[in-house]
Design an enzyme around this catalytic site. Structure first.
Site, PDB file in Angstrom:
ATOM      1  N   CYS A 129       0.922  -1.312   0.088  1.00  0.00           N
ATOM      2  CA  CYS A 129      -0.035  -0.104   0.042  1.00  0.00           C
ATOM      3  C   CYS A 129       0.823   1.175   0.029  1.00  0.00           C
ATOM      4  O   CYS A 129       2.119   1.164   0.113  1.00  0.00           O
ATOM      5  CB  CYS A 129      -0.809   0.070   1.307  1.00  0.00           C
ATOM      6  SG  CYS A 129      -2.036  -1.382   1.535  1.00  0.00           S
TER       7      CYS A 129
ATOM      8  N   ARG B 220       1.487   1.757  -5.961  1.00  0.00           N
ATOM      9  CA  ARG B 220       1.699   0.870  -4.863  1.00  0.00           C
ATOM     10  C   ARG B 220       0.386   0.291  -4.548  1.00  0.00           C
ATOM     11  O   ARG B 220       0.300  -0.709  -3.834  1.00  0.00           O
ATOM     12  CB  ARG B 220       2.342   1.485  -3.636  1.00  0.00           C
ATOM     13  CG  ARG B 220       3.595   2.118  -3.759  1.00  0.00           C
ATOM     14  CD  ARG B 220       4.244   2.637  -2.298  1.00  0.00           C
ATOM     15  NE  ARG B 220       4.291   1.665  -1.413  1.00  0.00           N
ATOM     16  CZ  ARG B 220       5.305   0.835  -1.248  1.00  0.00           C
ATOM     17  NH1 ARG B 220       6.392   0.714  -2.120  1.00  0.00           N
ATOM     18  NH2 ARG B 220       5.348   0.020  -0.382  1.00  0.00           N
TER      19      ARG B 220
ATOM     20  N   TRP C 274      -3.990  -1.555  -1.167  1.00  0.00           N
ATOM     21  CA  TRP C 274      -3.900  -2.590  -2.070  1.00  0.00           C
ATOM     22  C   TRP C 274      -4.319  -3.688  -1.130  1.00  0.00           C
ATOM     23  O   TRP C 274      -3.388  -4.220  -0.346  1.00  0.00           O
ATOM     24  CB  TRP C 274      -2.523  -2.721  -2.845  1.00  0.00           C
ATOM     25  CG  TRP C 274      -2.483  -4.170  -3.432  1.00  0.00           C
ATOM     26  CD1 TRP C 274      -1.967  -5.314  -3.197  1.00  0.00           C
ATOM     27  CD2 TRP C 274      -2.756  -4.353  -5.086  1.00  0.00           C
ATOM     28  NE1 TRP C 274      -2.097  -6.263  -4.192  1.00  0.00           N
ATOM     29  CE2 TRP C 274      -2.313  -5.552  -4.980  1.00  0.00           C
ATOM     30  CE3 TRP C 274      -3.435  -3.401  -5.847  1.00  0.00           C
ATOM     31  CZ2 TRP C 274      -2.681  -5.911  -6.460  1.00  0.00           C
ATOM     32  CZ3 TRP C 274      -3.578  -3.853  -7.088  1.00  0.00           C
ATOM     33  CH2 TRP C 274      -3.096  -5.118  -7.396  1.00  0.00           C
TER      34      TRP C 274
ATOM     35  N   ASN D  95       0.742  -0.714   6.044  1.00  0.00           N
ATOM     36  CA  ASN D  95       0.947  -1.377   4.774  1.00  0.00           C
ATOM     37  C   ASN D  95       1.633  -2.548   5.365  1.00  0.00           C
ATOM     38  O   ASN D  95       2.449  -2.491   6.104  1.00  0.00           O
ATOM     39  CB  ASN D  95       1.956  -0.415   4.158  1.00  0.00           C
ATOM     40  CG  ASN D  95       2.751  -1.153   3.113  1.00  0.00           C
ATOM     41  OD1 ASN D  95       2.307  -2.157   2.423  1.00  0.00           O
ATOM     42  ND2 ASN D  95       3.897  -0.656   2.730  1.00  0.00           N
ATOM     43  N   GLY D  96       0.891  -3.736   4.792  1.00  0.00           N
ATOM     44  CA  GLY D  96       1.527  -5.011   5.524  1.00  0.00           C
ATOM     45  C   GLY D  96       0.488  -5.632   6.025  1.00  0.00           C
ATOM     46  O   GLY D  96      -0.506  -5.774   5.630  1.00  0.00           O
TER      47      GLY D  96
ATOM     48  N   GLU E 249       7.824 -20.416 -19.379  1.00  0.00           N
ATOM     49  CA  GLU E 249       7.800 -19.232 -18.889  1.00  0.00           C
ATOM     50  C   GLU E 249       9.253 -18.535 -19.495  1.00  0.00           C
ATOM     51  O   GLU E 249       8.814 -17.338 -19.790  1.00  0.00           O
ATOM     52  CB  GLU E 249       7.821 -19.166 -17.414  1.00  0.00           C
ATOM     53  CG  GLU E 249       7.515 -17.894 -16.766  1.00  0.00           C
ATOM     54  CD  GLU E 249       6.538 -16.939 -17.054  1.00  0.00           C
ATOM     55  OE1 GLU E 249       5.704 -17.276 -18.142  1.00  0.00           O
ATOM     56  OE2 GLU E 249       6.587 -15.831 -16.750  1.00  0.00           O
TER      57      GLU E 249
ATOM     58  N   LYS F 237       8.708 -15.019 -21.455  1.00  0.00           N
ATOM     59  CA  LYS F 237       9.723 -13.501 -20.927  1.00  0.00           C
ATOM     60  C   LYS F 237      10.361 -13.168 -22.042  1.00  0.00           C
ATOM     61  O   LYS F 237      10.374 -11.698 -22.389  1.00  0.00           O
ATOM     62  CB  LYS F 237      10.264 -13.676 -19.696  1.00  0.00           C
ATOM     63  CG  LYS F 237       9.669 -13.925 -18.477  1.00  0.00           C
ATOM     64  CD  LYS F 237       8.966 -12.857 -18.009  1.00  0.00           C
ATOM     65  CE  LYS F 237       7.609 -12.503 -18.121  1.00  0.00           C
ATOM     66  NZ  LYS F 237       6.556 -13.411 -18.048  1.00  0.00           N
TER      67      LYS F 237
ATOM     68  N   GLU G 293       8.163 -11.723 -25.016  1.00  0.00           N
ATOM     69  CA  GLU G 293       7.457 -10.474 -24.756  1.00  0.00           C
ATOM     70  C   GLU G 293       8.193  -9.358 -24.722  1.00  0.00           C
ATOM     71  O   GLU G 293       7.795  -8.136 -25.269  1.00  0.00           O
ATOM     72  CB  GLU G 293       6.774 -10.407 -23.301  1.00  0.00           C
ATOM     73  CG  GLU G 293       5.690 -11.454 -23.129  1.00  0.00           C
ATOM     74  CD  GLU G 293       5.385 -11.637 -21.630  1.00  0.00           C
ATOM     75  OE1 GLU G 293       3.929 -11.494 -21.290  1.00  0.00           O
ATOM     76  OE2 GLU G 293       6.355 -11.812 -20.874  1.00  0.00           O
TER      77      GLU G 293
ATOM     78  N   HIS H 292      12.227 -34.407 -32.429  1.00  0.00           N
ATOM     79  CA  HIS H 292      11.243 -34.846 -33.373  1.00  0.00           C
ATOM     80  C   HIS H 292      10.769 -33.633 -34.286  1.00  0.00           C
ATOM     81  O   HIS H 292       9.675 -33.440 -34.881  1.00  0.00           O
ATOM     82  CB  HIS H 292       9.922 -35.082 -32.624  1.00  0.00           C
ATOM     83  CG  HIS H 292      10.105 -36.512 -31.755  1.00  0.00           C
ATOM     84  ND1 HIS H 292      10.201 -37.558 -32.403  1.00  0.00           N
ATOM     85  CD2 HIS H 292      10.266 -36.550 -30.451  1.00  0.00           C
ATOM     86  CE1 HIS H 292      10.490 -38.475 -31.210  1.00  0.00           C
ATOM     87  NE2 HIS H 292      10.363 -37.845 -30.079  1.00  0.00           N
TER      88      HIS H 292
ATOM     89  N   LYS I 259      -1.435  -5.329 -20.067  1.00  0.00           N
ATOM     90  CA  LYS I 259      -1.254  -6.125 -18.878  1.00  0.00           C
ATOM     91  C   LYS I 259      -2.389  -7.053 -18.617  1.00  0.00           C
ATOM     92  O   LYS I 259      -2.147  -8.058 -17.825  1.00  0.00           O
ATOM     93  CB  LYS I 259      -1.215  -5.126 -17.760  1.00  0.00           C
ATOM     94  CG  LYS I 259      -0.886  -5.645 -16.256  1.00  0.00           C
ATOM     95  CD  LYS I 259       0.400  -5.892 -15.985  1.00  0.00           C
ATOM     96  CE  LYS I 259       0.625  -6.910 -14.896  1.00  0.00           C
ATOM     97  NZ  LYS I 259       1.834  -8.022 -15.055  1.00  0.00           N
TER      98      LYS I 259
HETATM   99  C1  G6P Z   1      -1.970 -10.817 -20.481  1.00  0.00           C
HETATM  100  C2  G6P Z   1      -0.375 -10.387 -20.058  1.00  0.00           C
HETATM  101  C3  G6P Z   1       0.033 -11.632 -19.446  1.00  0.00           C
HETATM  102  C4  G6P Z   1      -0.491 -12.278 -18.484  1.00  0.00           C
HETATM  103  C5  G6P Z   1      -1.852 -12.606 -19.025  1.00  0.00           C
HETATM  104  C6  G6P Z   1      -2.810 -13.400 -18.000  1.00  0.00           C
HETATM  105  O1  G6P Z   1      -1.717 -11.607 -21.594  1.00  0.00           O
HETATM  106  O2  G6P Z   1       0.237  -9.658 -20.930  1.00  0.00           O
HETATM  107  O3  G6P Z   1       1.328 -11.230 -18.788  1.00  0.00           O
HETATM  108  O4  G6P Z   1       0.217 -13.381 -17.933  1.00  0.00           O
HETATM  109  O5  G6P Z   1      -2.564 -11.541 -19.620  1.00  0.00           O
HETATM  110  O6  G6P Z   1      -3.056 -12.485 -17.122  1.00  0.00           O
HETATM  111  P1  G6P Z   1      -3.804 -12.662 -15.707  1.00  0.00           P
HETATM  112  O7  G6P Z   1      -3.772 -11.338 -15.106  1.00  0.00           O
HETATM  113  O8  G6P Z   1      -5.154 -13.389 -15.903  1.00  0.00           O
HETATM  114  O9  G6P Z   1      -2.769 -13.342 -14.765  1.00  0.00           O
END
Ligand code: G6P
Length: 608
Positions: A2, A27, A74, A100-101, A481, A485, A488, A504, A603
């Site tokens: 927060c 935050r 948050w 916060n926490g 993953e 990364k 992206e 294969h 996002k």
């Molecule tokens: C978007 C973002 C990804 C994320 C995915 C799922 O494609 O760019 O980074 O992993 O959505 O998002 P979520 O909020 O459901 O984890």
């Protein structure tokens, strides 16, 4: 996570607080509030929603005064509602706190306080602090706060005010950040430096276990046993934009470095001293865990990759069949699903349209839905039967990092929890896992401390056209993953696959110098993966291995080794992904891309 702000001076406190909170909104942003001392009372204004709603409320119901505290939330305990927004007060309204926490033992404290007649208004852990301070008050706020926090366990930053001491703000730091700003005839306090910069560049960082008492003349710093602390102030040279990123050049790097804390917070209060797991928002009916026949994980993107790890975890630890499906596939798949299936829907935002649709479908087929999400009050959390919140704090960079790590740990907690309820989990494995889990934050930190080593490798790889990531079992999940990364944010073409699948087809693309990342942490398939690696070497590929620090064999086979501290094999994804996040970051930096907001991506994808 927060945002906290405090002001003691001559200006209009509400204005300063609101301005500071705007700079801290990154935050947290689900609710906000301020408290200002005026005419012997403390006036509170707070509301759910973004700061603009608080600003609107203050326009309608202004508060005038020159001392106050403010908070942007948050949520971790309690939905983001008006009542749960900070500040919180005791019944008399004379003692007001923001925080916060997490207060780990807030439930027993609350019960104890209620038995003594205290009446609670909110569902938050914070409110217990206001009541505790009120009970301990004998005319000195600092002393009462010191006594009150001796009874609270957890990681937090707390700021308190008392109507009887209107020119004073008291703050305590236990892990969560707190910085003091020194102005001319005014003093400020915030969770982070950006909020202070318009007023001063002279700051002092409060350390863990310290208390600060602010008046407009200055600040006094003490350890919690009352010993005064002397520390030199710092002069901040960052501009406002750099400051918001905590001095990091990008939010993504900042969030990678926040991972030890994200893990600590996700585990906090959930792993008991005896190793038993407590999940506060999971309420399985009696008999449900025992009668469970299947787990179905659904998610998109990085959350789906977390689910790939979950599949192995649940299968190994619970001996239950597990499916993991992209939500956009599951929703059109007509799945065979029913009351003895637990659907685990994973989503950082809790708002991804496909994940919501898949979860709704499963629920309509009478499956119980458990949400793993980072956002309290998100649509997924509201619609699910059970919730396991990750407590990674707001994630700003589009490429997810800290939320992914927190999702992994959340699934380990869930597997252990279900294992306890169902019985049959080998006690030795359980003890080992609990022991290793608690060491993960320190181990992630070790990897981060050595981050500079990856910069050179990134320079070497940044000209590559294609890259491949391979691994088996959990290492395959990490490879997926790691590859995502890189794609992206660096726009470098990359593909991940199980190590055994390379031969294969894709092996045809490996030629002299083709970079191939091989993740090698699983002892039961180690030799098999090494054979895959040799297939790459034989074609002249450039092998980058991610392996344990004590793996003595790997240097013979790989061109470069990214080392991670040893842990239980089932937990290795939490560590193995970290060097790959850093690699993606540094490659993207070398290529000069917009790391926090990569092209074409969002996002959170709230449309189908
Ligand atoms: C978007 C973002 C990804 C994320 C995915 C799922 O494609 O760019 O980074 O992993 O959505 O998002 P979520 O909020 O459901 O984890």
């Amino acid at each position: 996570m927060c945002g906290i702000m405090g002001y003691v001076g001559e200006r209009d406190a509400a204005e300063v607080l609101l301005d500071g909170l705007r700079r801290l909104e990154y935050r947290g942003y689900d609710s906000a509030g301020i408290a200002v001392a005026c005419d012997g009372r403390i006036e509170v204004r707070k509301t759910a929603g973004k700061l603009s709603r608080l600003a609107e409320l203050l326009r309608k119901e202004p508060v005038r005064g020159t001392v106050g505290i403010g908070h942007t939330r948050w949520a971790t305990h309690g939905q983001p509602t008006d009542t749960n927004a900070h500040p919180h007060a005791d019944e008399s309204g004379r003692f007001v706190v923001i925080h916060n926490g997490i207060i780990e033992n807030f439930l027993p404290l609350r019960e104890e306080l209620e038995r003594r007649g205290h009446v609670f208004r909110s569902d938050t852990d914070t409110e217990v602090l206001a009541h505790l301070i009120e009970e301990e008050y004998r005319g000195e706020l600092a002393e009462a706060t010191r006594r009150a926090i001796q009874r609270a366990r957890g990681a937090y930053a707390l700021v308190a005010m008392c109507a009887d001491e209107p020119g004073r703000v008291v703050a305590v730091r236990m892990i969560s950040p707190l910085v003091i700003g020194f102005g001319e005839g005014e003093m400020l306090l915030a969770s982070d430096i950006p909020a202070l910069l318009p007023y001063t560049r002279e700051v002092l960082v409060v350390e863990d276990g310290e208390m600060a008492v602010l008046t407009k003349e200055g600040a006094h710093l003490y350890r919690l046993d009352g010993t005064p602390v002397e520390r030199a102030r710092m002069y901040v040279t960052w501009n406002a934009e750099q400051a918001e990123r905590g001095g990091f050049p990008h939010f993504m790097l900042k969030e990678i470095f926040e991972q030890p804390r994200a893990l600590t917070e996700t585990m906090m209060g959930r792993v008991g001293p005896d190793g038993r797991i407590a999940l506060e928002d999971v309420h399985f009916p009696d008999g449900f865990p025992e009668e469970l026949e299947k787990i179905w994980i659904t998610a998109c993107g990085t959350a789906y990759h977390a689910g790939l790890v979950g599949r192995v975890l649940f299968e190994r630890l619970l001996r239950l069949p597990v499916e993991v499906d992209y939500a956009h596939e599951l929703r059109y798949r007509d799945p065979v699903i029913g009351p003895h299936t637990l659907t685990v829907a994973i989503s950082q935002s809790g708002e991804t349209a496909d994940t919501l649709a898949a979860a709704r479908l499963c629920r309509a087929r009478r499956s119980r839905v458990l949400a793993i999400t980072n956002v309290v009050g998100s649509t997924l959390s509201r619609e699910a039967d059970d919730i396991l919140y990750t407590r990674a704090g707001p994630e700003i960079a589009v490429a997810s990092t800290k939320a992914y790590l927190a999702m992994l740990v959340a699934q380990v907690l869930l597997a252990l929890y279900l294992g306890e309820r169902r019985g049959g989990l080998d006690p030795k494995v359980r003890t080992e896992l609990v022991h290793e889990l608690q060491r993960l934050p320190a181990r992630v930190q070790e990897i981060l401390d050595a981050h500079e080593e990856i910069v050179g490798l990134a320079r070497r790889l940044c000209e590559a056209e294609h890259m491949y990531f391979i691994g088996r079992g959990l290492d395959y999940a990490v490879a997926m993953e790691g590859s995502l990364k890189l794609k992206e944010i660096s726009y470098l073409h990359s593909e991940a696959m199980p190590a055994g699948e390379l031969k294969h087809g894709t092996l045809a693309l490996v030629t002299h110098g083709t970079p191939v990342v091989v993740v090698l942490t699983q002892h039961d398939v180690y030799e098999k993966t090494v054979s895959g690696l040799q297939e790459v070497k034989a074609r002249g590929g450039y092998v980058i291995a991610v392996a344990y620090a004590d793996d003595e064999h790997i240097a013979k086979h790989a061109d470069t080794v990214l080392r991670i501290p040893r842990t239980h094999d089932l937990l290795s994804p939490v560590l193995a992904i970290v060097p790959l996040q850093l690699l993606a970051y540094y490659v993207a930096r070398e290529r000069g891309h917009d790391i926090d907001q990569p092209r074409n991506l969002a996002k959170s994808v709230t449309v189908e």
